[in-house]
Motif scaffolding. Structure first.
Motif, PDB file in Angstrom:
ATOM      1  N   LEU A   1       0.952  -1.143  -0.176  1.00 52.88           N
ATOM      2  CA  LEU A   1      -0.155  -0.090   0.099  1.00 52.88           C
ATOM      3  C   LEU A   1       0.911   1.336  -0.171  1.00 52.88           C
ATOM      4  O   LEU A   1       1.818   1.441   0.702  1.00 52.88           O
TER       5      LEU A   1
ATOM      6  N   GLU B   1       0.583   5.441   0.186  1.00 54.23           N
ATOM      7  CA  GLU B   1      -0.152   6.453   0.461  1.00 54.23           C
ATOM      8  C   GLU B   1       0.496   7.844  -0.299  1.00 54.23           C
ATOM      9  O   GLU B   1       1.654   7.929  -0.322  1.00 54.23           O
TER      10      GLU B   1
ATOM     11  N   CYS C   1      -4.461   5.967  -1.467  1.00 47.64           N
ATOM     12  CA  CYS C   1      -4.002   4.717  -1.134  1.00 47.64           C
ATOM     13  C   CYS C   1      -3.871   4.003  -2.375  1.00 47.64           C
ATOM     14  O   CYS C   1      -4.979   3.360  -2.754  1.00 47.64           O
TER      15      CYS C   1
ATOM     16  N   MET D   1     -10.888  -1.842   3.755  1.00 50.07           N
ATOM     17  CA  MET D   1      -9.770  -0.767   3.728  1.00 50.07           C
ATOM     18  C   MET D   1     -10.075   0.318   4.594  1.00 50.07           C
ATOM     19  O   MET D   1     -11.247   0.593   4.905  1.00 50.07           O
TER      20      MET D   1
ATOM     21  N   TRP E   1      -8.429   4.078   6.892  1.00 52.67           N
ATOM     22  CA  TRP E   1      -7.389   5.001   7.241  1.00 52.67           C
ATOM     23  C   TRP E   1      -7.368   5.169   8.609  1.00 52.67           C
ATOM     24  O   TRP E   1      -8.098   5.049   9.411  1.00 52.67           O
TER      25      TRP E   1
ATOM     26  N   LYS F   1     -13.614   4.343  -2.638  1.00 51.11           N
ATOM     27  CA  LYS F   1     -12.757   3.528  -3.209  1.00 51.11           C
ATOM     28  C   LYS F   1     -13.139   3.414  -4.958  1.00 51.11           C
ATOM     29  O   LYS F   1     -14.118   3.607  -5.188  1.00 51.11           O
TER      30      LYS F   1
ATOM     31  N   CYS G   1      -2.527   3.969   5.624  1.00 43.84           N
ATOM     32  CA  CYS G   1      -3.545   3.345   4.956  1.00 43.84           C
ATOM     33  C   CYS G   1      -3.492   1.805   5.491  1.00 43.84           C
ATOM     34  O   CYS G   1      -2.466   1.313   5.493  1.00 43.84           O
TER      35      CYS G   1
END
Length: 119
Positions: free
Chosen positions: A4, A6, A22, A34, A36, A71, A95
């Motif tokens: 991942l 960011e 991300c 997923m 934060w 997303k 992330c």
């Protein structure tokens, strides 16, 4: 394994906006959730927002109405739109991708991106 990455952090004045991105190295639809997280100096890492594979979202109370997680499975990317930023939003934002297999939880983390809200 999922990598991942960011991006999008920076310095912004109170009341301003930032959009964190991300990018995942593989299909994010395979991940159960997923999210934060953020960690301010001297504080524990805290959940900010999550989004499930079905698109359901969840936010910590302090960011509700100001932050939006979204997303795009086709781009393997998750975003965090942050509006009306406050100094207390200053932190390193991470992330997270999570796979749940029965009782086994596998978490993947990005390297973090710094967000500083200051006048």
């Amino acid at each position: 394994q999922v990598q991942l990455v960011e991006s999008g952090g920076g310095v912004v004045q109170p009341g301003g906006s930032l959009r964190l991105s991300c990018a995942a190295s593989r299909d994010i639809f395979r991940l159960n959730t997923m999210g934060w997280y953020r960690q301010a100096p001297g504080k524990e890492r805290e959940l900010v927002a999550t989004i499930t594979s079905a698109g359901s979202t969840n936010y910590v109370d302090s960011v509700k109405g100001r932050f939006t997680i979204s997303k795009d499975n086709t781009k393997n990317t998750v975003w965090l739109q942050m509006n009306s930023l406050k100094p207390e939003d200053t932190a390193v934002y991470y992330c997270n991708g999570r796979i749940v297999l029965g009782v086994i939880i596998q978490d993947y983390w990005g390297q973090g991106t710094q967000v500083t809200v200051s006048s």
